[in-house]
Design an enzyme around this catalytic site. Structure first.
Site, PDB file in Angstrom:
ATOM      1  N   HIS A  88       0.808  -1.224   0.000  1.00 36.81           N
ATOM      2  CA  HIS A  88       0.000   0.000   0.000  1.00 36.81           C
ATOM      3  C   HIS A  88       0.843   1.276   0.000  1.00 36.81           C
ATOM      4  O   HIS A  88       0.291   2.348  -0.258  1.00 36.81           O
ATOM      5  CB  HIS A  88      -0.928   0.023   1.216  1.00 36.81           C
ATOM      6  CG  HIS A  88      -2.005  -1.007   1.184  1.00 36.81           C
ATOM      7  ND1 HIS A  88      -3.290  -0.743   0.754  1.00 36.81           N
ATOM      8  CD2 HIS A  88      -1.982  -2.327   1.504  1.00 36.81           C
ATOM      9  CE1 HIS A  88      -4.014  -1.854   0.827  1.00 36.81           C
ATOM     10  NE2 HIS A  88      -3.243  -2.831   1.285  1.00 36.81           N
ATOM     11  N   HIS A 174      -6.438  -2.123  11.308  1.00 34.57           N
ATOM     12  CA  HIS A 174      -5.604  -3.092  10.585  1.00 34.57           C
ATOM     13  C   HIS A 174      -4.215  -3.180  11.213  1.00 34.57           C
ATOM     14  O   HIS A 174      -3.769  -4.259  11.614  1.00 34.57           O
ATOM     15  CB  HIS A 174      -5.519  -2.692   9.113  1.00 34.57           C
ATOM     16  CG  HIS A 174      -4.695  -3.599   8.276  1.00 34.57           C
ATOM     17  ND1 HIS A 174      -4.992  -4.929   8.099  1.00 34.57           N
ATOM     18  CD2 HIS A 174      -3.559  -3.375   7.552  1.00 34.57           C
ATOM     19  CE1 HIS A 174      -4.097  -5.484   7.304  1.00 34.57           C
ATOM     20  NE2 HIS A 174      -3.208  -4.563   6.962  1.00 34.57           N
ATOM     21  N   HIS A 446      -7.682  -8.558   8.623  1.00 32.68           N
ATOM     22  CA  HIS A 446      -8.656  -8.233   7.583  1.00 32.68           C
ATOM     23  C   HIS A 446     -10.014  -8.753   8.027  1.00 32.68           C
ATOM     24  O   HIS A 446     -10.108  -9.758   8.734  1.00 32.68           O
ATOM     25  CB  HIS A 446      -8.284  -8.880   6.242  1.00 32.68           C
ATOM     26  CG  HIS A 446      -7.013  -8.387   5.646  1.00 32.68           C
ATOM     27  ND1 HIS A 446      -6.950  -7.282   4.824  1.00 32.68           N
ATOM     28  CD2 HIS A 446      -5.740  -8.846   5.758  1.00 32.68           C
ATOM     29  CE1 HIS A 446      -5.700  -7.086   4.443  1.00 32.68           C
ATOM     30  NE2 HIS A 446      -4.937  -8.026   5.003  1.00 32.68           N
TER      31      HIS A 446
END
EC number: 3.1.27.-
Length: 884
Positions: A88, A174, A446
């Protein structure tokens, strides 16, 4: 506020043409139908937002990057990084240093702190170990460190506006610092979840739905599709069973993890279990990696951003340290008793059983891959996979329990592979037998299928875009969401774009203006009251996409705008028009004119200095002429007209703006034509005709001043022809020969053999084929009669006896003495009569009406005898009324 469209209108939007500016465009540059290299673009109302910039952990070089070449990054306004994981954020140094990106970058404080060390370590690892013989360096450590100052940090639950784009980060649960971003563009609310978790764990705050906000578009991950995980306690028990099973047989446990994120959660679980099981306390737990040690300081710093469990541990250990009186005792929740940190494998004494947490989690390269290749041949050892395994990585391959694995770190260490042979590259691979056990117990942060579906239902967004998931998982979740539409009145649209695929979604948001300042004090009608209520007028100010309605006086306070009033003046000098005529002309154009009297302040503005004023008044006193004050009138509520009788000067004054300027232009157009327009001339002639008590010298003066007062008959006749040509065309000719009265009657009536009079239509039955008005009489006698008749008409001021008008095959005759119209076609006759009457009124009195006896026919052809204009005008039903 602006009125909202009704539901029926909203539902009909899909059938109407959509403006491209009302469409939300979504581009997937990475992370579409895959997990890795997450990068998304959203565009709406000319604004562009980029979401994440990661690299694919299973690929190398440029193939690991998102498809940046498919989009012009120079148009991006802001780039939002959801969290620090490499899939990311690791492409961010490349974006900032190697592309034409010009926007601003935002992430949370904790994300930036960890991102600095994580990317730096990632660059070093990739430069020292790779499965490729020719490595491609996308960016250097210097590129990474030099772009760090370009990254701006923001706090959770704070709203920031950048270039009319409003962003608010919320905890995603997360990893530390992971954020969901609420993005608002022109009233369209978009929620990007990134990677998020709703599970209660030992150190992170779970993700929650933003309150008080209507989400229009939800962009969410679909990592696990619809699959669900066992309860947390069951997974922890299974984890401990797997680890202790390996340790009990004298083996070593390898737990591949990301250096930061789930590793900290697993350390808390192991620390707690070792605390309650003394028999295991002699077995070491290792957490290896120089980056991990440095980043643990970040975790100790951001305790305030964690959940209540960590805060409780912090307070508890602080109290224990204070009670012991030993200041050297560690008091943080991240100061472990049974976990040891290692900088590298060089300091690791590989003897006996242990638990090793090593990165990277995908087992591509690095410490975890080196330990896998070292421990895989021993059947007593075991690998416990706790995170999500990306397709194409060694972690994913290991879950299939292959008999052999490809040696990467051993090959690089021995220098093998640097000399390429002409044979197949597959023949040069070093294979290592795998005899160790492999277990998978998911602790990935997740959401599973159930949690993700519940979150989507709770958000209730009409549009859902699924990203960050393998294609089969994504499609299963899409099918599940669409199956729920049967129970909903508003159907949810679900999109699953692939990489480089564009999605365009129409949105028409109501434009709502906030009323502020003085206008906000106006009482608006309630729903129970009838009528539309008072009309509200003000200045509409747009700041970005925000609209505010306010009074002009509030512009400085509420909009920060300085206001300037421009007063316009125009002076016009008229030669003869009086104020009465000016007022009459203006009323004909603008309606009622408000008289506001004299304005002494305006007079003072016109005077240039006090000395000039005294001199003027002295001259006026010497002349002994009484001063007439200027007359002032207000036109359309905005233009002030002042008329100075002595100088015949007209002054216009108005406040300059678009509407007032247009009205002032129209007023000036009326004033500039007031002395020359036919209507004004007619009006002035009417006023002057009946005031016989005026002095002759004054009347002569007015006639001299007015250029239209002394017009002769020829000029008026020319104007009449001009107006007729405008209506009927150019086929108009004067009639040179007059109508001659018969010798037996003083009237013009024609009788037949039976003594009955013929109507004009019967007399003109053959008019359309004849062009002169004479009758078959003696030419000499006729000439004398015509000459006498012409002389009489000229004496009356009539230049020609009549006018002949031809329209197609029809002919109409107009006799100017009594304005009688002769035509066999009734429609044309009526039309000519109306035009003649209007024309005569416009060009004032044409000439005197003859006093001889005449016969004028009505619509039925009957004779009406009269002796003059007054008699003719008094008869009802006449086709033509004489105008005096």
């Amino acid at each position: 506020m602006a009125a909202k469209r009704k539901a029926a209108a909203m539902n009909a939007v899909d059938d109407e043409p959509v403006d491209p500016s009302d469409e939300l465009a979504f581009y997937c540059l990475g992370g579409g139908n895959e997990v890795g290299r997450s990068c998304h673009i959203i565009q709406y109302k000319g604004k562009t937002v980029m979401l994440d910039a990661g690299m694919h952990p299973a690929k190398e070089g440029f193939s690991a990057l998102p498809f940046f070449d498919e989009f012009d990054l120079s148009t991006v306004d802001i780039l939002l990084i959801s969290h620090f994981h490499v899939d990311h954020s690791s492409a961010l140094p490349y974006v900032l240093s190697k592309t034409n990106f010009k926007g601003r970058v935002f992430m949370t404080h904790a994300t930036k702190a960890i991102y600095k060390w994580l990317i730096q370590d990632n660059v070093r690892v990739n430069n020292t170990a790779s499965s490729s013989d020719q490595r491609t360096t996308l960016y250097t450590e210097h590129d990474h460190l030099s772009t760090l100052p370009l990254i701006e940090t923001i706090d959770f639950n704070t709203t920031h506006t950048i270039n009319s784009i409003r962003i608010t980060p919320y905890p995603a649960g997360h990893v530390l610092g992971a954020a969901m971003f609420l993005i608002s563009i022109a009233g369209l609310n978009i929620l990007f979840t990134g990677d998020y978790s709703r599970e209660e764990d030992r150190h992170l705050i779970p993700a929650t739905v933003p309150r008080g906000v209507k989400i229009d578009v939800l962009i969410t991950e679909s990592t696990f599709g619809i699959s669900s995980n066992p309860p947390r306690l069951e997974r922890e028990a299974a984890l401990m069973k797997s680890i202790t099973g390996v340790l009990n047989r004298g083996g070593r446990v390898l737990m591949p993890v990301f250096a930061l994120g789930r590793a900290q959660e697993l350390l808390l679980i192991l620390e707690e279990y070792w605390e309650t099981h003394p028999e295991l306390q002699k077995i070491p737990i290792y957490y290896i990696g120089n980056t991990a040690r440095r980043c643990m300081v970040v975790y100790q710093t951001y305790i305030g951003a964690m959940n209540d469990n960590i805060k409780r541990l912090f307070r508890q250990r602080m109290a224990e340290a204070e009670a012991s009186g030993d200041k050297s005792v560690s008091a943080g929740p991240w100061d472990f008793k049974y976990v040891r940190s290692l900088r590298s494998l060089e300091r690791f004494d590989d003897v006996g059983g242990c638990v090793m947490l090593a990165s990277p989690g995908m087992l591509q390269t690095g410490t975890s891959r080196e330990l896998l290749e070292r421990w895989a041949p021993n059947e007593r050892n075991g690998v416990v996979m706790t995170g999500y395994s990306v397709e194409g990585t060694m972690a994913k391959q290991l879950l299939n329990e292959p008999d052999q694995i490809h040696a990467v770190m051993s090959r690089a260490a021995t220098g093998m592979g640097r000399t390429r042979m002409n044979g197949n590259d597959e023949e040069q691979k070093i294979m290592i037998p795998r005899r160790c056990t492999v277990d998978e117990i998911s602790f990935a942060a997740h959401v599973d299928g159930v949690e993700n579906r519940n979150f989507i239902e709770e958000v209730s967004a009409p549009v859902v875009i699924l990203v960050h998931g393998e294609k089969h998982q994504m499609m299963r979740l899409k099918s599940k969401l669409l199956s729920l539409n049967a129970e909903k009145t508003v159907k949810v649209k679900v999109y699953t774009p692939a990489n480089c695929e564009e999605v365009r979604i129409p949105f028409r948001k109501d434009k709502i203006a906030k009323v502020v300042g003085k206008l906000a004090q106006t009482t608006l009608p309630t729903d129970n009251e009838d009528g539309d209520g008072p009309l509200m007028a003000g200045v509409l100010v747009q700041n970005g996409f925000d609209l505010s309605l306010m009074a002009p006086d509030d512009l400085r306070e509420y909009a920060g705008l300085a206001t300037t009033t421009i007063t316009c003046k125009q002076h016009i000098t008229l030669s003869s028009a009086s104020m009465d005529l000016i007022k009459w002309a203006l009323e004909g154009t603008f309606g009622a004119i408000e008289e506001i009297g004299t304005d002494e302040d305006a007079e003072k503005e016109d005077q240039q200095s006090e000395s000039e004023e005294k001199q003027r008044m002295k001259e006026e006193a010497d002349e002994e002429i009484p001063m007439e004050k200027p007359q002032a009138y207000l036109v359309m509520g905005c233009v002030v007209i002042r008329y100075h009788p002595r100088t015949r000067e007209v002054e216009l004054q108005w406040e300059g703006n678009m509407m007032n300027d247009g009205i002032a232009d129209a007023v000036m157009a009326v004033l500039l034509t007031v002395e020359s327009s036919p209507a004004s001339v007619k009006q002035s002639a009417k006023h002057n005709k009946h005031h016989h008590h005026h002095h002759h010298d004054e009347t002569d003066t007015l006639k001299f001043l007015n250029p239209h007062a002394a017009q002769d008959a020829e000029e008026r006749f020319a104007r009449l022809l001009m107006m007729l040509e405008a209506q009927f065309g150019s086929d108009i000719a004067p009639i040179e020969r007059p109508r001659v009265p018969s010798s037996t009657e003083s009237a013009t009536t024609t009788t037949n053999g039976n003594g009955n009079s013929k109507s004009d239509s019967e007399q003109l039955s053959s008019l359309e084929s004849k062009t002169d008005g004479a009758t078959p009489q003696d030419p000499d006698t006729l000439s004398e009669l015509e000459a006498a008749e012409l002389s009489r008409l000229h004496a009356l001021g009539i230049p020609v006896p009549g006018i002949e008008i031809k329209v197609d095959k029809h002919v109409a005759r107009v006799w100017l003495e009594d304005l009688e119209v002769e035509c066999a076609n009734a429609v044309l006759r009526d039309r000519v009569r109306v035009v003649i009457e209007r024309a005569v009124e416009t060009v004032a009195s044409m000439w005197s009406v003859g006093r001889s006896s005449k016969t004028i026919t009505n619509g039925g052809g009957k004779e009406i005898a009269g002796t003059g204009a007054d008699d003719v005008a008094s008869k009802p039903g006449l086709e033509v009324a004489a105008r005096a």
